[in-house]
Scaffold this motif. Structure first.
Motif, PDB file in Angstrom:
ATOM      1  N   SER A 145       0.484  -0.747  -0.138  1.00 33.27           N
ATOM      2  CA  SER A 145      -0.129   0.160   0.079  1.00 33.27           C
ATOM      3  C   SER A 145       1.375   1.193  -0.383  1.00 33.27           C
ATOM      4  CB  SER A 145      -0.244   0.053   1.180  1.00 33.27           C
ATOM      5  OG  SER A 145       0.147  -0.007   2.763  1.00 33.27           O
ATOM      6  N   GLY A 146      -0.190   2.306  -0.114  1.00 34.28           N
ATOM      7  CA  GLY A 146       0.868   3.661   0.462  1.00 34.28           C
ATOM      8  C   GLY A 146       2.101   3.618   1.594  1.00 34.28           C
ATOM      9  N   GLY A 147       1.608   3.365   2.731  1.00 34.71           N
ATOM     10  CA  GLY A 147       2.556   3.212   3.244  1.00 34.71           C
ATOM     11  C   GLY A 147       3.318   2.122   3.869  1.00 34.71           C
ATOM     12  N   PHE A 175       5.967   4.194  -6.123  1.00 42.37           N
ATOM     13  CA  PHE A 175       5.707   5.233  -6.662  1.00 42.37           C
ATOM     14  C   PHE A 175       5.038   6.111  -6.822  1.00 42.37           C
ATOM     15  CE2 PHE A 175       4.260   0.456  -8.110  1.00 42.37           C
ATOM     16  CZ  PHE A 175       5.410   0.252  -9.196  1.00 42.37           C
ATOM     17  N   ASP A 176       4.686   7.274  -5.671  1.00 34.61           N
ATOM     18  CA  ASP A 176       4.576   8.224  -5.152  1.00 34.61           C
ATOM     19  C   ASP A 176       5.582   9.170  -5.334  1.00 34.61           C
ATOM     20  OD1 ASP A 176       1.814   6.933  -4.942  1.00 34.61           O
ATOM     21  OD2 ASP A 176       1.713   6.969  -2.964  1.00 34.61           O
ATOM     22  N   LYS A 177       6.622   9.245  -5.024  1.00 38.00           N
ATOM     23  CA  LYS A 177       7.471  10.033  -5.262  1.00 38.00           C
ATOM     24  C   LYS A 177       8.121   9.844  -6.058  1.00 38.00           C
ATOM     25  CE  LYS A 177       8.611   9.558  -0.750  1.00 38.00           C
ATOM     26  NZ  LYS A 177       9.397   9.030   1.008  1.00 38.00           N
ATOM     27  N   ILE A 192       1.472   6.192 -13.002  1.00 38.38           N
ATOM     28  CA  ILE A 192       2.819   5.113 -13.326  1.00 38.38           C
ATOM     29  C   ILE A 192       2.433   3.503 -14.309  1.00 38.38           C
ATOM     30  CG2 ILE A 192       4.988   3.752 -12.929  1.00 38.38           C
ATOM     31  CD1 ILE A 192       5.695   6.408 -11.868  1.00 38.38           C
ATOM     32  N   ASP A 193       1.310   3.247 -13.583  1.00 34.97           N
ATOM     33  CA  ASP A 193       0.526   1.608 -13.885  1.00 34.97           C
ATOM     34  C   ASP A 193       0.251   2.170 -15.817  1.00 34.97           C
ATOM     35  OD1 ASP A 193      -0.628  -0.529 -14.579  1.00 34.97           O
ATOM     36  OD2 ASP A 193      -1.882  -0.822 -12.697  1.00 34.97           O
ATOM     37  N   LEU A 194      -0.466   3.311 -15.599  1.00 35.25           N
ATOM     38  CA  LEU A 194      -1.658   3.733 -16.923  1.00 35.25           C
ATOM     39  C   LEU A 194      -0.017   3.801 -18.020  1.00 35.25           C
ATOM     40  CD1 LEU A 194      -4.176   6.050 -16.112  1.00 35.25           C
ATOM     41  CD2 LEU A 194      -4.250   3.949 -17.633  1.00 35.25           C
ATOM     42  N   GLY A 286      -3.877  -4.317  -0.907  1.00 37.44           N
ATOM     43  CA  GLY A 286      -3.475  -2.741  -0.456  1.00 37.44           C
ATOM     44  C   GLY A 286      -3.426  -2.457  -1.771  1.00 37.44           C
ATOM     45  N   GLY A 287      -3.510  -0.983  -1.916  1.00 36.27           N
ATOM     46  CA  GLY A 287      -3.604  -0.103  -3.785  1.00 36.27           C
ATOM     47  C   GLY A 287      -2.692  -0.378  -4.221  1.00 36.27           C
ATOM     48  N   VAL A 288      -1.488  -1.362  -4.287  1.00 32.67           N
ATOM     49  CA  VAL A 288      -0.258  -1.680  -5.594  1.00 32.67           C
ATOM     50  C   VAL A 288      -0.909  -2.767  -5.428  1.00 32.67           C
ATOM     51  CG1 VAL A 288       1.677  -1.772  -5.755  1.00 32.67           C
ATOM     52  CG2 VAL A 288       1.085   0.024  -3.921  1.00 32.67           C
ATOM     53  N   ALA A 290      -3.737  -2.828  -6.875  1.00 33.15           N
ATOM     54  CA  ALA A 290      -4.648  -2.988  -8.577  1.00 33.15           C
ATOM     55  C   ALA A 290      -3.385  -2.529  -9.569  1.00 33.15           C
ATOM     56  CB  ALA A 290      -4.896  -1.149  -8.112  1.00 33.15           C
ATOM     57  N   ASN A 291      -1.986  -3.050  -9.152  1.00 39.53           N
ATOM     58  CA  ASN A 291      -1.201  -2.589 -10.806  1.00 39.53           C
ATOM     59  C   ASN A 291      -1.247  -3.669 -11.513  1.00 39.53           C
ATOM     60  OD1 ASN A 291       1.351  -2.708 -11.298  1.00 39.53           O
ATOM     61  ND2 ASN A 291       1.390  -1.199 -11.024  1.00 39.53           N
ATOM     62  N   SER A 292      -1.389  -3.227 -12.740  1.00 42.93           N
ATOM     63  CA  SER A 292      -2.096  -4.147 -13.384  1.00 42.93           C
ATOM     64  C   SER A 292      -0.731  -4.973 -14.178  1.00 42.93           C
ATOM     65  CB  SER A 292      -2.335  -3.930 -14.962  1.00 42.93           C
ATOM     66  OG  SER A 292      -0.972  -2.973 -15.624  1.00 42.93           O
TER      67      SER A 292
HETATM   68  O1  KG4 Z   1      -3.685   0.729   0.637  1.00 39.91           O
HETATM   69  P1  KG4 Z   1      -4.080   2.362  -0.283  1.00 39.91           P
HETATM   70  O2  KG4 Z   1      -4.824   2.995  -0.681  1.00 39.91           O
HETATM   71  O3  KG4 Z   1      -3.571   3.473   1.007  1.00 39.91           O
HETATM   72  C1  KG4 Z   1      -2.860   2.871   2.240  1.00 39.91           C
HETATM   73  O4  KG4 Z   1      -3.164   1.994   2.962  1.00 39.91           O
HETATM   74  O5  KG4 Z   1      -1.648   3.345   2.293  1.00 39.91           O
HETATM   75  O6  KG4 Z   1      -2.553   2.692  -0.778  1.00 39.91           O
HETATM   76  C2  KG4 Z   1      -2.108   3.259  -1.972  1.00 39.91           C
HETATM   77  C3  KG4 Z   1      -1.712   3.690  -2.279  1.00 39.91           C
HETATM   78  C4  KG4 Z   1      -1.351   4.574  -3.051  1.00 39.91           C
HETATM   79  O7  KG4 Z   1       0.709   4.753  -2.879  1.00 39.91           O
HETATM   80  C5  KG4 Z   1      -1.286   4.625  -5.105  1.00 39.91           C
HETATM   81  O8  KG4 Z   1      -0.096   4.865  -5.285  1.00 39.91           O
HETATM   82  C6  KG4 Z   1      -0.499   2.388  -5.067  1.00 39.91           C
HETATM   83  O9  KG4 Z   1      -1.727   2.386  -4.069  1.00 39.91           O
HETATM   84  N1  KG4 Z   1      -1.806   2.747  -6.257  1.00 39.91           N
HETATM   85  C7  KG4 Z   1      -1.494   1.814  -7.372  1.00 39.91           C
HETATM   86  C8  KG4 Z   1      -2.152   1.614  -8.160  1.00 39.91           C
HETATM   87  N2  KG4 Z   1      -3.228   1.634  -7.685  1.00 39.91           N
HETATM   88  C9  KG4 Z   1      -3.251   2.357  -6.461  1.00 39.91           C
HETATM   89  N3  KG4 Z   1       0.337   1.849  -7.572  1.00 39.91           N
HETATM   90  C10 KG4 Z   1       0.894   1.097  -8.528  1.00 39.91           C
HETATM   91  N4  KG4 Z   1      -0.243   0.820  -9.452  1.00 39.91           N
HETATM   92  C11 KG4 Z   1      -1.743   0.906  -9.288  1.00 39.91           C
HETATM   93  N5  KG4 Z   1      -2.866   0.813 -10.083  1.00 39.91           N
END
Ligand code: KG4
Ligand code: ZN
Length: 361
Positions: A145-147, A175-177, A192-194, A286-288, A290-292
């Protein structure tokens, strides 16, 4: 406190406010979603290039009651129909967490029903329970995830062991940085994914980190610094030539190469742990998740090892939501009831505690 009618047939209303999403969901029996409402603040933080904690807390205060109303309406229920209330209580931004915790406690008190405190990462793991009705522990979960970037051995519903952790940045942060350095909008991971989908991943080379002690920990600072150094050099060169730095390289190839370096490190370590612990089930969360490219690479790696089962949550449950918190709360209630602190509503929010320690308390 009112006795629960049937311990297995329970409707949970949960709140999630650990970062920049104010979310409320109603979930029956841990897997059936009756309502899932997410109010995202991401647009409001975008101009600062990241989440501003004080702004996040204020926005949660404004959004929390409307999202609860909306979720109840969507579920076609009233507060009296809810059996258990729950909130993310750790880890996260302390001011933001407290809004969800206080709101959930107030609702529970008003209805004389239990209130459960859920660890955010346990919620991310549970997003897989929402997506797969047959999935039960034990399994290994890669939480990205982000954290956080962690490999968590889910031994049982409320028993977790950390098998690998990040020694510096989380994958989402990495990724975010870089997205920010490339002047892409926040949050940068999806951007970045797109871009990477249109690029070639073996044009740029990044360092691979493998710890000599055999640990399955991650480190992304080397990859990130290499990428930042490259971007800064390019910006300087563009200044001298008086051109836009984006004309000096193919951003799609750069994004694809950088992304490949991050996700390969994640999956290499995951496979090592699975082999070491003889685990056959693997989930991502976690958010990442979702990365394809991460999903594609998972399928490639796990197709080779055919005896493995692979799970990843539906895209709508990858990033922060309250349905995953409601799901975890249900399994928490079934498997360990509630703690003394939950019973007398004396629990607070904790900004930083690991998933394994949280459920040992
Ligand atoms: O789980 P999340 O919604 O929040 C936290 O608990 O941190 O994750 C957010 C993170 C962000 O850093 C965002 O850039 C990343 O998930 N994220 C992705 C994608 N969708 C969201 N990173 C890479 N590819 C994606 N498709
Ligand atoms: Zn999260």
């Amino acid at each position: 406190m009112k006795e629960q009618k049937d311990r297995k047939n329970l409707t949970v209303l949960a709140l999630e406010s650990s970062c920049d999403e104010t979310a409320c969901a109603v979930v029956k029996n841990g897997r059936e979603i009756l309502a899932n409402v997410i109010g995202s603040q991401a647009q409001l933080h975008a101009e600062f290039g990241g989440v501003v904690p004080e702004i996040a807390s204020r926005l949660h205060v404004e959004a929390v009651l409307p999202v609860i109303d909306k979720a109840l309406k969507q579920a076609g229920l009233t507060l009296a129909d809810i059996d258990i209330f729950a909130s993310t209580a750790a880890p996260g931004l302390i001011g933001a967490l407290l809004i969800g915790v206080c709101a959930a406690k107030s609702l529970a008190l008003s209805q004389n029903k239990p209130c459960l405190a859920v660890h955010h990462l346990a919620g991310h793991i549970a997003s897989n329970y929402l997506s797969y009705s047959e999935l039960n522990p034990p399994f290994l979960c890669l939480i990205v995830s982000g954290g956080h970037s962690q490999l968590v051995y889910v031994k049982d519903w409320c028993e977790f062991e950390i098998a690998g952790d990040t020694r510096d940045d989380a994958a989402g942060e990495a990724f975010d940085k870089i997205a920010r350095a490339l002047d892409l909008p926040y949050p940068g991971g999806p951007q970045i994914d797109l871009l990477a989908q249109k690029g070639c991943s073996d044009i740029y080379k990044f360092p691979k980190v493998k710890f000599k002690d055999g640990s399955a920990d991650f480190s992304f600072s080397g990859v990130k610094t290499a990428a930042l150094t490259f971007i800064n050099k390019l910006k300087q060169e563009a200044k001298i030539k008086n051109v836009d730095y984006k004309t000096l390289f193919k951003i799609e190839d750069f994004a694809a190469s950088y992304q490949a370096a991050v996700i390969e490190a994640l999956l290499d370590n995951a496979l090592d742990v699975m082999e070491k612990l003889s685990i056959k089930k693997f989930a991502v969360a976690g958010g990442v998740s979702a990365n394809s490219a991460l999903r594609k690479l998972c399928e490639e790696k796990f197709a080779i090892a055919k005896s493995y089962e692979l799970y990843y949550p539906h895209l709508k449950f990858c990033t922060d939501n309250a349905a995953m918190i409601a799901s975890m709360a249900y399994f928490q209630f079934l498997n360990r009831g509630y703690t003394a602190e939950e019973k007398n509503l004396s629990f607070g929010a904790l900004s930083n505690i690991s998933i394994s320690d949280y459920y040992k308390r």
